[in-house]
Design a protein around this motif. Structure first.
Motif, PDB file in Angstrom:
ATOM      1  N   GLU A  85      10.391  43.514  24.661  1.00 47.49           N
ATOM      2  CA  GLU A  85      11.595  43.458  24.489  1.00 47.49           C
ATOM      3  C   GLU A  85      11.920  43.121  23.063  1.00 47.49           C
ATOM      4  OE1 GLU A  85      10.460  41.822  26.962  1.00 47.49           O
ATOM      5  OE2 GLU A  85      11.170  42.517  28.630  1.00 47.49           O
ATOM      6  N   SER A  86      13.039  43.600  22.283  1.00 51.14           N
ATOM      7  CA  SER A  86      13.500  42.833  21.017  1.00 51.14           C
ATOM      8  C   SER A  86      14.530  41.710  21.115  1.00 51.14           C
ATOM      9  CB  SER A  86      13.871  43.938  20.250  1.00 51.14           C
ATOM     10  OG  SER A  86      14.985  44.736  20.479  1.00 51.14           O
ATOM     11  N   GLU A  87      15.154  42.039  22.427  1.00 53.05           N
ATOM     12  CA  GLU A  87      16.059  40.963  22.887  1.00 53.05           C
ATOM     13  C   GLU A  87      16.035  40.621  24.370  1.00 53.05           C
ATOM     14  OE1 GLU A  87      20.216  43.393  23.614  1.00 53.05           O
ATOM     15  OE2 GLU A  87      19.810  42.814  21.491  1.00 53.05           O
ATOM     16  N   ILE A  88      16.661  39.413  24.815  1.00 47.45           N
ATOM     17  CA  ILE A  88      16.843  39.207  26.034  1.00 47.45           C
ATOM     18  C   ILE A  88      18.033  38.812  26.297  1.00 47.45           C
ATOM     19  CG2 ILE A  88      15.616  36.878  26.014  1.00 47.45           C
ATOM     20  CD1 ILE A  88      14.217  37.650  28.786  1.00 47.45           C
ATOM     21  N   ASN A  89      18.719  39.274  27.471  1.00 51.30           N
ATOM     22  CA  ASN A  89      20.302  38.609  27.666  1.00 51.30           C
ATOM     23  C   ASN A  89      21.012  38.659  26.463  1.00 51.30           C
ATOM     24  OD1 ASN A  89      19.399  38.315  30.312  1.00 51.30           O
ATOM     25  ND2 ASN A  89      19.007  36.241  30.261  1.00 51.30           N
ATOM     26  N   ASP A  90      20.919  39.727  25.694  1.00 52.79           N
ATOM     27  CA  ASP A  90      21.506  39.927  24.267  1.00 52.79           C
ATOM     28  C   ASP A  90      21.311  38.836  23.193  1.00 52.79           C
ATOM     29  OD1 ASP A  90      23.036  41.958  25.353  1.00 52.79           O
ATOM     30  OD2 ASP A  90      24.365  40.539  26.171  1.00 52.79           O
ATOM     31  N   ILE A  91      20.147  38.027  23.403  1.00 55.99           N
ATOM     32  CA  ILE A  91      19.792  37.216  22.338  1.00 55.99           C
ATOM     33  C   ILE A  91      18.604  37.624  21.625  1.00 55.99           C
ATOM     34  CG2 ILE A  91      18.518  35.042  21.980  1.00 55.99           C
ATOM     35  CD1 ILE A  91      20.224  33.975  24.401  1.00 55.99           C
ATOM     36  N   PRO A  92      18.537  37.885  20.215  1.00 57.63           N
ATOM     37  CA  PRO A  92      17.343  38.322  19.748  1.00 57.63           C
ATOM     38  C   PRO A  92      16.041  37.607  19.742  1.00 57.63           C
ATOM     39  CG  PRO A  92      19.047  38.249  18.104  1.00 57.63           C
ATOM     40  CD  PRO A  92      19.432  37.404  19.411  1.00 57.63           C
ATOM     41  N   ILE A  93      15.081  38.405  19.875  1.00 60.22           N
ATOM     42  CA  ILE A  93      13.564  37.702  20.170  1.00 60.22           C
ATOM     43  C   ILE A  93      12.881  38.009  18.690  1.00 60.22           C
ATOM     44  CG2 ILE A  93      11.255  37.713  21.320  1.00 60.22           C
ATOM     45  CD1 ILE A  93      12.699  38.822  23.914  1.00 60.22           C
ATOM     46  N   LEU A  94      12.448  36.913  18.006  1.00 62.99           N
ATOM     47  CA  LEU A  94      11.842  37.286  16.623  1.00 62.99           C
ATOM     48  C   LEU A  94      10.464  36.942  16.645  1.00 62.99           C
ATOM     49  CD1 LEU A  94      14.581  35.300  14.475  1.00 62.99           C
ATOM     50  CD2 LEU A  94      14.345  37.959  15.162  1.00 62.99           C
ATOM     51  N   LYS A  95       9.554  37.661  16.411  1.00 62.52           N
ATOM     52  CA  LYS A  95       8.136  37.389  16.599  1.00 62.52           C
ATOM     53  C   LYS A  95       7.707  37.251  15.042  1.00 62.52           C
ATOM     54  CE  LYS A  95       7.954  40.707  20.357  1.00 62.52           C
ATOM     55  NZ  LYS A  95       7.214  42.003  20.819  1.00 62.52           N
ATOM     56  N   ILE A  96       7.020  36.013  14.857  1.00 64.63           N
ATOM     57  CA  ILE A  96       6.601  35.559  13.605  1.00 64.63           C
ATOM     58  C   ILE A  96       5.602  36.457  13.021  1.00 64.63           C
ATOM     59  CG2 ILE A  96       4.631  34.291  14.407  1.00 64.63           C
ATOM     60  CD1 ILE A  96       5.394  32.135  12.261  1.00 64.63           C
ATOM     61  N   ASP A  97       4.582  37.411  13.958  1.00 67.00           N
ATOM     62  CA  ASP A  97       3.842  38.256  13.379  1.00 67.00           C
ATOM     63  C   ASP A  97       4.458  39.380  12.798  1.00 67.00           C
ATOM     64  OD1 ASP A  97       4.168  38.771  15.822  1.00 67.00           O
ATOM     65  OD2 ASP A  97       1.902  39.122  16.399  1.00 67.00           O
ATOM     66  N   ASP A  98       5.613  39.863  13.416  1.00 66.77           N
ATOM     67  CA  ASP A  98       6.365  40.989  12.913  1.00 66.77           C
ATOM     68  C   ASP A  98       6.993  40.653  11.403  1.00 66.77           C
ATOM     69  OD1 ASP A  98       5.979  42.656  15.147  1.00 66.77           O
ATOM     70  OD2 ASP A  98       7.657  42.276  16.101  1.00 66.77           O
ATOM     71  N   LEU A  99       7.439  39.647  11.290  1.00 73.10           N
ATOM     72  CA  LEU A  99       7.915  39.057  10.062  1.00 73.10           C
ATOM     73  C   LEU A  99       6.840  39.170   9.148  1.00 73.10           C
ATOM     74  CD1 LEU A  99       9.850  36.245  11.209  1.00 73.10           C
ATOM     75  CD2 LEU A  99      10.791  38.365  10.652  1.00 73.10           C
ATOM     76  N   PHE A 100       5.642  38.835   9.347  1.00 68.79           N
ATOM     77  CA  PHE A 100       4.372  38.501   8.586  1.00 68.79           C
ATOM     78  C   PHE A 100       4.079  39.946   8.316  1.00 68.79           C
ATOM     79  CE2 PHE A 100      -0.082  36.893   8.329  1.00 68.79           C
ATOM     80  CZ  PHE A 100      -0.019  36.354   6.989  1.00 68.79           C
ATOM     81  N   PHE A 101       3.579  40.866   9.262  1.00 67.26           N
ATOM     82  CA  PHE A 101       3.563  42.183   9.110  1.00 67.26           C
ATOM     83  C   PHE A 101       4.097  42.882   8.014  1.00 67.26           C
ATOM     84  CE2 PHE A 101       1.971  42.508  13.571  1.00 67.26           C
ATOM     85  CZ  PHE A 101       0.556  42.047  13.247  1.00 67.26           C
ATOM     86  N   ARG A 102       5.451  42.609   7.891  1.00 75.59           N
ATOM     87  CA  ARG A 102       6.303  43.473   6.744  1.00 75.59           C
ATOM     88  C   ARG A 102       6.094  42.844   5.303  1.00 75.59           C
ATOM     89  NH1 ARG A 102      10.214  43.120  11.061  1.00 75.59           N
ATOM     90  NH2 ARG A 102      11.298  41.479  10.376  1.00 75.59           N
ATOM     91  N   SER A 103       5.567  41.560   5.452  1.00 76.13           N
ATOM     92  CA  SER A 103       5.268  41.068   4.053  1.00 76.13           C
ATOM     93  C   SER A 103       3.730  41.588   3.430  1.00 76.13           C
ATOM     94  CB  SER A 103       5.180  39.679   4.190  1.00 76.13           C
ATOM     95  OG  SER A 103       4.009  39.128   4.816  1.00 76.13           O
ATOM     96  N   LEU A 104       3.179  42.299   4.208  1.00 76.48           N
ATOM     97  CA  LEU A 104       1.993  42.802   3.954  1.00 76.48           C
ATOM     98  C   LEU A 104       2.102  44.168   3.417  1.00 76.48           C
ATOM     99  CD1 LEU A 104      -0.549  41.615   6.639  1.00 76.48           C
ATOM    100  CD2 LEU A 104       0.194  40.477   4.731  1.00 76.48           C
ATOM    101  N   ILE A 105       3.327  44.640   3.365  1.00 74.40           N
ATOM    102  CA  ILE A 105       3.168  46.256   3.035  1.00 74.40           C
ATOM    103  C   ILE A 105       3.010  46.986   1.716  1.00 74.40           C
ATOM    104  CG2 ILE A 105       4.957  48.091   2.434  1.00 74.40           C
ATOM    105  CD1 ILE A 105       6.761  47.048   4.852  1.00 74.40           C
ATOM    106  N   ASP A 106       3.112  45.796   0.662  1.00 81.77           N
ATOM    107  CA  ASP A 106       2.702  46.172  -0.535  1.00 81.77           C
ATOM    108  C   ASP A 106       1.338  45.735  -1.061  1.00 81.77           C
ATOM    109  OD1 ASP A 106       5.225  47.253  -1.133  1.00 81.77           O
ATOM    110  OD2 ASP A 106       5.826  45.101  -1.496  1.00 81.77           O
TER     111      ASP A 106
END
Length: 207
Positions: A85-106
Motif C-alpha cells: 500500500e501507499s497509504e493506510i487509513n488515508d495516511i501516506p506511507i513513505l518508504k525511504i528507499d523509494d525516495l532514495f531510488f528517485r535520487s539515482l535516476i541521473d
C-alpha cells in the motif's frame, strides 16, 4: 506543509541506531518525529511465511496509523518489501528507499553496497521497477558487518564498511543502500570518496 503546527511523522525502524540519522536529516524542518523500533521483523522473515509477515507488518502499520500522524516513514528495506500500500487509513506511507531510488535516476553508473544480503534481491527488483532509472548498477555485499550492527556494535560495523571500501574502491559513485551505513558514508566522504546514502534523499523529504 502547515506552518502553524509541526508536521507529525511516525518513523518505523528495524534498528534503534537509525533514529539519530532521521532526526539529523530533518532537524531544520517543521517536523516532529515519533520513533518506533521493531528488530523482531528480521527474525520473523527467517522463520515465518510471506503471508504471516505481511499480516504482521499490516497490523503494525494500522497501530502506527492510530496515532493519526500526517505520514508514516519506513526506514527499513525489509519492511518496504512487505508493504504494497501507499497509504493506510488515508495516511501516506513513505518508504525511504523509494525516495532514495528517485535520487539515482541521473546516475550513469554506480555500485550499490549492502551489508545485509537478505535485502539485495528485493531492493534490486524494486529499483528496476522505478521509471527512468537507466544506470548500470553493480552490487557489492560487505561481509561480516551486519552481525555487528545486530549486536549493537555500531562503530565496529562502520569500521568494517570503511575498511572494505578503502581496500576495494568501487568504480564510479558508491551507493550505500541502507540507512545504517550513513556513519561510514560520512567518514568516507570526508576522505574524498563519492558516496551517497538514504540520508541524502531524506533531506529532500516533503510531507
Amino acid at each position: 506543509m502547515n506552518l502553524d503546527r509541526k508536521t507529525k511523522l511516525v518513523v518505523l525502524h528495524a534498528h534503534h541506531s537509525n533514529i539519530d540519522y532521521t532526526e539529523t536529516a530533518l532537524k531544520s524542518t517543521n517536523v516532529e518525529q515519533i520513533h518506533h523500533v521493531d528488530p523482531g521483523l528480521i527474525d520473523a522473515i527467517k522463520n515465518k511465511s510471506t503471508q504471516q509477515i505481511e499480516k504482521r507488518v499490516k497490523t503494525q502499520l494500522e497501530w502506527l496509523a492510530s496515532a493519526k500522524p500526517d505520514a508514516i516513514l519506513i526506514t527499513c528495506t525489509n519492511y518496504s518489501l512487505y508493504i504494497k500500500e501507499s497509504e493506510i487509513n488515508d495516511i501516506p506511507i513513505l518508504k525511504i528507499d523509494d525516495l532514495f531510488f528517485r535520487s539515482l535516476i541521473d546516475f550513469p553508473a554506480a555500485t550499490l553496497c549492502f551489508t545485509n544480503p537478505a535485502t539485495v534481491e528485493g531492493t534490486i527488483n524494486r529499483l528496476k521497477q522505478q521509471p527512468n532509472v537507466k544506470a548500470d548498477f553493480q552490487v557489492e555485499i560487505i561481509d561480516h558487518a551486519f552481525e555487528l550492527l545486530m549486536s549493537n556494535k555500531q562503530d565496529a560495523y562502520s569500521e568494517v564498511i570503511i575498511d572494505y571500501i578503502e581496500n576495494n574502491p568501487p568504480q564510479g559513485f558508491i551507493v550505500f543502500t541502507q540507512l545504517s551505513m550513513h556513519q561510514a558514508a560520512t567518514h568516507l566522504k570526508n576522505k574524498g570518496f563519492s558516496v551517497i546514502s538514504p540520508v541524502d534523499a531524506l533531506k529532500e523529504l516533503e510531507i
